[in-house]
Design a protein around this motif. Structure first.
Motif, PDB file in Angstrom:
ATOM      1  N   THR A   1      -6.376 -13.874  37.365  1.00 14.26           N
ATOM      2  CA  THR A   1      -6.969 -14.853  38.274  1.00 14.26           C
ATOM      3  C   THR A   1      -7.209 -14.219  39.645  1.00 14.26           C
ATOM      4  N   LEU A   2      -7.941 -14.944  40.457  1.00 17.01           N
ATOM      5  CA  LEU A   2      -8.261 -14.459  41.792  1.00 17.01           C
ATOM      6  C   LEU A   2      -6.999 -14.273  42.629  1.00 17.01           C
ATOM      7  N   THR A   3      -6.026 -15.152  42.472  1.00 14.02           N
ATOM      8  CA  THR A   3      -4.785 -15.063  43.235  1.00 14.02           C
ATOM      9  C   THR A   3      -4.021 -13.786  42.911  1.00 14.02           C
ATOM     10  N   LEU A   4      -3.937 -13.437  41.642  1.00 14.70           N
ATOM     11  CA  LEU A   4      -3.257 -12.198  41.251  1.00 14.70           C
ATOM     12  C   LEU A   4      -3.999 -10.988  41.787  1.00 14.70           C
ATOM     13  N   TRP A   5      -5.312 -11.031  41.748  1.00 16.67           N
ATOM     14  CA  TRP A   5      -6.133  -9.932  42.266  1.00 16.67           C
ATOM     15  C   TRP A   5      -5.843  -9.744  43.751  1.00 16.67           C
ATOM     16  N   LEU A   6      -5.784 -10.846  44.486  1.00 15.37           N
ATOM     17  CA  LEU A   6      -5.495 -10.784  45.922  1.00 15.37           C
ATOM     18  C   LEU A   6      -4.180 -10.071  46.185  1.00 15.37           C
ATOM     19  N   LYS A   7      -3.154 -10.433  45.442  1.00 13.37           N
ATOM     20  CA  LYS A   7      -1.819  -9.878  45.667  1.00 13.37           C
ATOM     21  C   LYS A   7      -1.765  -8.375  45.435  1.00 13.37           C
ATOM     22  N   HIS A   8      -2.596  -7.860  44.531  1.00 12.11           N
ATOM     23  CA  HIS A   8      -2.543  -6.440  44.198  1.00 12.11           C
ATOM     24  C   HIS A   8      -3.439  -5.568  45.060  1.00 12.11           C
ATOM     25  N   TYR A   9      -4.536  -6.096  45.546  1.00 17.64           N
ATOM     26  CA  TYR A   9      -5.528  -5.234  46.167  1.00 17.64           C
ATOM     27  C   TYR A   9      -5.815  -5.509  47.646  1.00 17.64           C
ATOM     28  N   ILE A  10      -5.286  -6.569  48.181  1.00 15.06           N
ATOM     29  CA  ILE A  10      -5.568  -6.904  49.574  1.00 15.06           C
ATOM     30  C   ILE A  10      -4.254  -6.924  50.353  1.00 15.06           C
ATOM     31  N   PRO A  11      -4.225  -6.261  51.522  1.00 14.30           N
ATOM     32  CA  PRO A  11      -2.992  -6.243  52.325  1.00 14.30           C
ATOM     33  C   PRO A  11      -2.480  -7.656  52.598  1.00 14.30           C
ATOM     34  N   SER A  12      -1.172  -7.790  52.670  1.00 16.14           N
ATOM     35  CA  SER A  12      -0.562  -9.116  52.823  1.00 16.14           C
ATOM     36  C   SER A  12      -1.026  -9.844  54.078  1.00 16.14           C
ATOM     37  N   SER A  13      -1.297  -9.112  55.161  1.00 15.01           N
ATOM     38  CA  SER A  13      -1.761  -9.772  56.381  1.00 15.01           C
ATOM     39  C   SER A  13      -3.114 -10.441  56.165  1.00 15.01           C
ATOM     40  N   LEU A  14      -3.989  -9.793  55.415  1.00 13.37           N
ATOM     41  CA  LEU A  14      -5.298 -10.378  55.131  1.00 13.37           C
ATOM     42  C   LEU A  14      -5.198 -11.459  54.057  1.00 13.37           C
ATOM     43  N   GLN A  15      -4.279 -11.295  53.124  1.00 17.49           N
ATOM     44  CA  GLN A  15      -4.048 -12.331  52.105  1.00 17.49           C
ATOM     45  C   GLN A  15      -3.721 -13.658  52.769  1.00 17.49           C
ATOM     46  N   LYS A  16      -2.862 -13.597  53.772  1.00 19.22           N
ATOM     47  CA  LYS A  16      -2.451 -14.815  54.480  1.00 19.22           C
ATOM     48  C   LYS A  16      -3.654 -15.485  55.119  1.00 19.22           C
ATOM     49  N   LEU A  17      -4.496 -14.698  55.774  1.00 18.43           N
ATOM     50  CA  LEU A  17      -5.681 -15.264  56.419  1.00 18.43           C
ATOM     51  C   LEU A  17      -6.658 -15.821  55.386  1.00 18.43           C
ATOM     52  N   LEU A  18      -6.874 -15.082  54.305  1.00 16.52           N
ATOM     53  CA  LEU A  18      -7.780 -15.561  53.262  1.00 16.52           C
ATOM     54  C   LEU A  18      -7.281 -16.859  52.640  1.00 16.52           C
ATOM     55  N   SER A  19      -5.978 -17.002  52.537  1.00 16.25           N
ATOM     56  CA  SER A  19      -5.423 -18.221  51.942  1.00 16.25           C
ATOM     57  C   SER A  19      -5.707 -19.459  52.789  1.00 16.25           C
ATOM     58  N   GLU A  20      -6.041 -19.247  54.057  1.00 14.39           N
ATOM     59  CA  GLU A  20      -6.359 -20.364  54.949  1.00 14.39           C
ATOM     60  C   GLU A  20      -7.792 -20.874  54.759  1.00 14.39           C
ATOM     61  N   LEU A  21      -8.634 -20.086  54.095  1.00 15.22           N
ATOM     62  CA  LEU A  21     -10.010 -20.519  53.854  1.00 15.22           C
ATOM     63  C   LEU A  21     -10.051 -21.542  52.723  1.00 15.22           C
ATOM     64  N   SER A  22     -11.127 -22.306  52.683  1.00 13.98           N
ATOM     65  CA  SER A  22     -11.315 -23.206  51.543  1.00 13.98           C
ATOM     66  C   SER A  22     -11.482 -22.337  50.288  1.00 13.98           C
ATOM     67  N   PRO A  23     -11.122 -22.864  49.141  1.00 16.80           N
ATOM     68  CA  PRO A  23     -11.245 -22.059  47.915  1.00 16.80           C
ATOM     69  C   PRO A  23     -12.665 -21.525  47.699  1.00 16.80           C
ATOM     70  N   GLU A  24     -13.674 -22.339  47.990  1.00 18.13           N
ATOM     71  CA  GLU A  24     -15.059 -21.916  47.793  1.00 18.13           C
ATOM     72  C   GLU A  24     -15.422 -20.769  48.725  1.00 18.13           C
ATOM     73  N   ASN A  25     -15.084 -20.896  50.001  1.00 16.59           N
ATOM     74  CA  ASN A  25     -15.402 -19.842  50.966  1.00 16.59           C
ATOM     75  C   ASN A  25     -14.619 -18.566  50.656  1.00 16.59           C
ATOM     76  N   ARG A  26     -13.360 -18.712  50.296  1.00 12.70           N
ATOM     77  CA  ARG A  26     -12.520 -17.555  49.974  1.00 12.70           C
ATOM     78  C   ARG A  26     -13.114 -16.776  48.799  1.00 12.70           C
ATOM     79  N   GLU A  27     -13.511 -17.497  47.759  1.00  6.39           N
ATOM     80  CA  GLU A  27     -14.057 -16.827  46.581  1.00  6.39           C
ATOM     81  C   GLU A  27     -15.336 -16.060  46.927  1.00  6.39           C
ATOM     82  N   VAL A  28     -16.207 -16.663  47.716  1.00  2.00           N
ATOM     83  CA  VAL A  28     -17.455 -15.996  48.096  1.00  2.00           C
ATOM     84  C   VAL A  28     -17.164 -14.760  48.943  1.00  2.00           C
ATOM     85  N   VAL A  29     -16.258 -14.874  49.911  1.00  2.00           N
ATOM     86  CA  VAL A  29     -15.930 -13.734  50.777  1.00  2.00           C
ATOM     87  C   VAL A  29     -15.371 -12.582  49.939  1.00  2.00           C
ATOM     88  N   ILE A  30     -14.498 -12.886  49.013  1.00  2.00           N
ATOM     89  CA  ILE A  30     -13.898 -11.844  48.180  1.00  2.00           C
ATOM     90  C   ILE A  30     -14.934 -11.213  47.252  1.00  2.00           C
TER      91      ILE A  30
END
Length: 75
Positions: A1-30
């Protein structure tokens, strides 16, 4: 899933910020930034118009930028 991908490939500081986006915006940005997909391909995947995808990307990036500026201002 997208959440697992985030945890493995994106630094934790950016993960936190991305988690604040709406799911739709987060998916498009990623998909655009990390998967380097074209807007038209993302639109097809998500069942939306290209203009909707571009808007979600722009809003997501603007929100991330504001959050990063706010974080840097706190230091």
């Amino acid at each position: 899933t997208l959440t697992l991908w985030l945890k493995h490939y994106i630094p934790s500081s950016l993960q936190k910020l991305l988690s604040e986006l709406s799911p739709e915006n987060r998916e498009v940005v990623i998909l655009r930034t990390y998967e380097e997909l074209k807007f038209k391909d993302i639109a097809k995947m998500m069942g939306c118009s290209v203009s909707t995808i571009k808007s979600r990307f722009r809003l997501g990036v603007q929100h991330l930028k504001k959050m990063m500026e706010d974080e840097n201002g706190k230091s």
